[in-house]
Motif scaffolding. Structure first.
Motif, PDB file in Angstrom:
ATOM      1  N   GLN A  71     -26.600 -72.981  -5.717  1.00 50.44           N
ATOM      2  CA  GLN A  71     -25.564 -73.735  -6.438  1.00 50.44           C
ATOM      3  C   GLN A  71     -24.314 -72.899  -6.703  1.00 50.44           C
ATOM      4  N   THR A  72     -24.483 -71.747  -7.411  1.00 47.46           N
ATOM      5  CA  THR A  72     -23.292 -71.058  -7.911  1.00 47.46           C
ATOM      6  C   THR A  72     -22.968 -69.767  -7.186  1.00 47.46           C
ATOM      7  N   GLY A  73     -23.897 -69.262  -6.363  1.00 45.50           N
ATOM      8  CA  GLY A  73     -23.662 -67.977  -5.708  1.00 45.50           C
ATOM      9  C   GLY A  73     -24.100 -66.838  -6.609  1.00 45.50           C
ATOM     10  N   LEU A  74     -24.238 -65.642  -5.988  1.00 45.35           N
ATOM     11  CA  LEU A  74     -24.751 -64.477  -6.716  1.00 45.35           C
ATOM     12  C   LEU A  74     -23.824 -63.286  -6.508  1.00 45.35           C
ATOM     13  N   PRO A  75     -23.649 -62.443  -7.537  1.00 45.78           N
ATOM     14  CA  PRO A  75     -22.893 -61.200  -7.347  1.00 45.78           C
ATOM     15  C   PRO A  75     -23.738 -60.168  -6.584  1.00 45.78           C
ATOM     16  N   VAL A  76     -23.059 -59.249  -5.904  1.00 44.50           N
ATOM     17  CA  VAL A  76     -23.754 -58.193  -5.154  1.00 44.50           C
ATOM     18  C   VAL A  76     -23.912 -56.980  -6.062  1.00 44.50           C
ATOM     19  N   SER A  77     -25.191 -56.550  -6.294  1.00 40.41           N
ATOM     20  CA  SER A  77     -25.403 -55.446  -7.247  1.00 40.41           C
ATOM     21  C   SER A  77     -25.675 -54.112  -6.558  1.00 40.41           C
ATOM     22  N   GLN A  78     -25.985 -54.109  -5.290  1.00 43.35           N
ATOM     23  CA  GLN A  78     -26.152 -52.828  -4.565  1.00 43.35           C
ATOM     24  C   GLN A  78     -26.069 -53.066  -3.057  1.00 43.35           C
ATOM     25  N   ARG A  79     -25.907 -51.973  -2.358  1.00 46.26           N
ATOM     26  CA  ARG A  79     -25.773 -52.025  -0.902  1.00 46.26           C
ATOM     27  C   ARG A  79     -26.857 -51.106  -0.331  1.00 46.26           C
ATOM     28  N   ILE A  80     -27.717 -51.659   0.535  1.00 49.32           N
ATOM     29  CA  ILE A  80     -28.873 -50.886   1.012  1.00 49.32           C
ATOM     30  C   ILE A  80     -28.843 -50.807   2.543  1.00 49.32           C
ATOM     31  N   THR A  81     -28.711 -49.583   3.057  1.00 45.90           N
ATOM     32  CA  THR A  81     -28.763 -49.411   4.515  1.00 45.90           C
ATOM     33  C   THR A  81     -30.099 -48.761   4.887  1.00 45.90           C
ATOM     34  N   ALA A  82     -30.447 -48.807   6.193  1.00 50.88           N
ATOM     35  CA  ALA A  82     -31.705 -48.211   6.655  1.00 50.88           C
ATOM     36  C   ALA A  82     -31.732 -46.739   6.282  1.00 50.88           C
ATOM     37  N   GLY A  83     -32.877 -46.270   5.759  1.00 47.69           N
ATOM     38  CA  GLY A  83     -33.004 -44.866   5.378  1.00 47.69           C
ATOM     39  C   GLY A  83     -32.746 -44.611   3.905  1.00 47.69           C
ATOM     40  N   MET A  84     -32.298 -45.651   3.165  1.00 41.89           N
ATOM     41  CA  MET A  84     -32.029 -45.479   1.727  1.00 41.89           C
ATOM     42  C   MET A  84     -33.246 -45.849   0.893  1.00 41.89           C
ATOM     43  N   ALA A  85     -33.290 -45.327  -0.343  1.00 37.51           N
ATOM     44  CA  ALA A  85     -34.300 -45.756  -1.316  1.00 37.51           C
ATOM     45  C   ALA A  85     -33.583 -46.640  -2.331  1.00 37.51           C
ATOM     46  N   PRO A  86     -33.840 -47.952  -2.339  1.00 36.90           N
ATOM     47  CA  PRO A  86     -33.044 -48.863  -3.186  1.00 36.90           C
ATOM     48  C   PRO A  86     -33.467 -48.841  -4.644  1.00 36.90           C
ATOM     49  N   GLN A  87     -32.589 -49.325  -5.516  1.00 41.26           N
ATOM     50  CA  GLN A  87     -32.918 -49.582  -6.924  1.00 41.26           C
ATOM     51  C   GLN A  87     -33.600 -50.943  -7.006  1.00 41.26           C
ATOM     52  N   PRO A  88     -34.407 -51.148  -8.069  1.00 41.49           N
ATOM     53  CA  PRO A  88     -34.935 -52.504  -8.271  1.00 41.49           C
ATOM     54  C   PRO A  88     -33.773 -53.482  -8.364  1.00 41.49           C
ATOM     55  N   LEU A  89     -33.978 -54.694  -7.880  1.00 38.67           N
ATOM     56  CA  LEU A  89     -32.882 -55.668  -7.859  1.00 38.67           C
ATOM     57  C   LEU A  89     -32.781 -56.381  -9.213  1.00 38.67           C
ATOM     58  N   ALA A  90     -31.591 -56.301  -9.823  1.00 36.57           N
ATOM     59  CA  ALA A  90     -31.380 -56.976 -11.111  1.00 36.57           C
ATOM     60  C   ALA A  90     -31.450 -58.481 -10.911  1.00 36.57           C
ATOM     61  N   ARG A  91     -32.135 -59.179 -11.836  1.00 37.95           N
ATOM     62  CA  ARG A  91     -32.222 -60.647 -11.747  1.00 37.95           C
ATOM     63  C   ARG A  91     -30.819 -61.256 -11.752  1.00 37.95           C
ATOM     64  N   GLY A  92     -30.679 -62.333 -11.031  1.00 40.34           N
ATOM     65  CA  GLY A  92     -29.394 -63.027 -10.995  1.00 40.34           C
ATOM     66  C   GLY A  92     -28.374 -62.349 -10.105  1.00 40.34           C
ATOM     67  N   THR A  93     -28.808 -61.344  -9.342  1.00 38.81           N
ATOM     68  CA  THR A  93     -27.889 -60.704  -8.382  1.00 38.81           C
ATOM     69  C   THR A  93     -28.555 -60.672  -7.007  1.00 38.81           C
ATOM     70  N   CYS A  94     -27.773 -60.323  -5.990  1.00 40.53           N
ATOM     71  CA  CYS A  94     -28.350 -60.092  -4.659  1.00 40.53           C
ATOM     72  C   CYS A  94     -27.914 -58.709  -4.174  1.00 40.53           C
ATOM     73  N   ALA A  95     -28.530 -58.240  -3.098  1.00 39.39           N
ATOM     74  CA  ALA A  95     -28.178 -56.928  -2.544  1.00 39.39           C
ATOM     75  C   ALA A  95     -27.676 -57.117  -1.120  1.00 39.39           C
ATOM     76  N   ARG A  96     -26.591 -56.432  -0.795  1.00 40.16           N
ATOM     77  CA  ARG A  96     -26.174 -56.355   0.602  1.00 40.16           C
ATOM     78  C   ARG A  96     -27.243 -55.522   1.298  1.00 40.16           C
ATOM     79  N   ILE A  97     -27.784 -55.998   2.402  1.00 44.57           N
ATOM     80  CA  ILE A  97     -28.881 -55.256   3.039  1.00 44.57           C
ATOM     81  C   ILE A  97     -28.741 -55.315   4.553  1.00 44.57           C
TER      82      ILE A  97
END
Ligand code: AMP
Ligand code: MG
Length: 402
Positions: A71-97
């Motif tokens: 419906q409303t879209g999500l903000p991007v909270s982190q950017r994860i490329t191959a080889g990275m160790a990501p942070q847990p994903l905050a609710r209500g956000t998405c991650a560039r992956i």
């Protein structure tokens, strides 16, 4: 004397190969084991992939946020490329992956970048209905920790090496190659590169056999030429028996007066099989001399090729514990008529042309040029006549050399 059917001979050869003790093993680095036979089972000590990861370049989100995302879209909270160790994903956000990057904890769904739009506020709008779990490659999807990767007896192919590498193993235990003595019998034989004297011919079998053994990855003991003499035959076999796992000979096993090999094996060794219902190759012999198996091939060059590929190859592979020893067999429409039924299975040098199998020139067992014109062998079982268009078993050389 009755001729032994090919299937029975093969059975006999495989049974006797299984009864021999296998060669020693060695542990080698992965880059050195292509074509070698695995000696021990391989287990995976880990999951592959080791963690959930994205199958696409896109955006990762919580399934629980799908409704909001649509419906409303999500903000991007982190950017994860191959080889990275990501942070847990905050609710209500998405991650560039990106493809192959680990999923952040909490995220379980990925939408590919082609299906989203970004608004001026930087919110990601998902333009399609999202399904939980889509575009995620789950941990262990390929291989489960603790599972058996391969059983022993596998002849390792490139993709098998890749799979072994994917679980992190750098070395594997494989069988050492068999030590195989190649002996050409015949007073008429001269090595290429020399002058032919009266009545002499060049030794071609030696090269066919060494080539076949090299393709199979085995170790050749080149035993040269053996003269047609009973005493010399006995001595040579005796000296080879100590240092070879198998002795492969050509010639001297027919019923002629100069066929001293068969005579020597019969009188001073143990002859277990002789005379098969195969054409070419009837005089093929299985014996044992001073404890070492001897595979006696006929002298005729085409018979050497045929009996090696159909009888010796499976025997040698089984000595290494390989279970799957049957060559690839295609069913192909015949491009020729065969009007005279024979009393032996006939293996003709042939090739494929426009979906049909056609004969490759002169089929005499002394003729080798037709083998070079051929791309495989077509089998005409004993007692069979064939009309054009009927299907026949065709064995491509590719499947017979490895
Ligand atoms: P044999 O079984 O020894 O009587 O040999 C059968 C035929 O094969 C004869 O014409 C031999 O001259 C020929 N022959 C035997 N050994 C070889 C060889 N190593 N290379 C080429 N032809 C061979
Ligand atoms: Mg001979």
């Amino acid at each position: 004397m009755n001729l032994m059917p090919v299937a029975q001979a093969l059975d006999h050869l495989l049974t006797s190969a299984s009864a021999e003790s296998p060669p020693d093993t060695e542990t080698l680095r992965l880059e050195a084991v292509l074509g070698r036979v695995l000696a021990k089972p391989l287990h995976s000590a880990q999951d592959v992939p080791p963690w959930d990861n994205s199958a696409m370049d896109g955006y990762a989100l919580h399934a629980a946020d799908i409704a909001a995302a649509n419906q409303t879209g999500l903000p991007v909270s982190q950017r994860i490329t191959a080889g990275m160790a990501p942070q847990p994903l905050a609710r209500g956000t998405c991650a560039r992956i990106f493809t192959g990057a680990p999923m952040p904890r909490g995220a379980d769904t990925v939408e590919m970048q082609e299906n989203v739009t970004l608004d001026p506020q930087g919110l990601v709008h998902f333009t399609r209905i999202l399904k939980q779990g889509q575009n995620v490659r789950p941990q262990g999807q390929d291989i489960r920790k603790g599972s058996i990767l391969f059983k022993p007896g596998l002849k390792l192919r490139p993709q098998d090496l890749g799979l072994i590498a994917s679980v992190g193993l750098a070395t594997v235990e494989v069988y050492k190659p068999l030590r195989i003595a190649v002996l050409s019998t015949g007073d008429e034989l001269v090595e290429p590169g020399h002058e032919l004297g009266p009545g002499q011919i060049f030794n071609s079998n030696r090269y066919t056999l060494i080539g076949c053994l090299q393709r199979l990855g085995q170790q050749v003991i080149d035993a040269g030429i053996l003269e047609d003499d009973p005493e010399a035959t006995r001595k040579r076999l005796q000296s080879l028996a100590g240092r070879a796992d198998v002795i492969i000979t050509s010639g001297g096993v027919s019923v002629g007066e100069a066929d001293f090999l068969g005579e020597t094996l019969r009188d001073h060794g143990e002859l277990t099989m002789w005379k098969l219902a195969i054409k070419p190759g009837k005089p093929f012999t299985l014996a044992r001399f001073a404890g070492t198996p001897v595979l006696g091939l006929p002298g005729n060059p085409a018979a050497v090729l045929v009996t090696f590929l159909l009888l010796v190859r499976p025997y040698l592979l089984r000595r290494l514990g390989v279970q799957e020893v049957n060559p690839v067999m295609l069913q192909v429409a015949s491009g020729f008529d065969w009007i005279r039924a024979g009393n032996r299975d006939e293996y003709l040098r042939a090739r494929l042309e426009e979906g049909h199998v056609v004969l490759a020139g002169n089929q005499s067992s002394g003729v080798l040029s037709s083998a070079s014109e051929a791309s495989g062998l077509v089998c005409i079982p004993s007692g069979t006549v064939v009309s054009k268009g009927e299907t026949l078993p065709f064995l491509p050389f590719e499947g017979l050399f490895d």
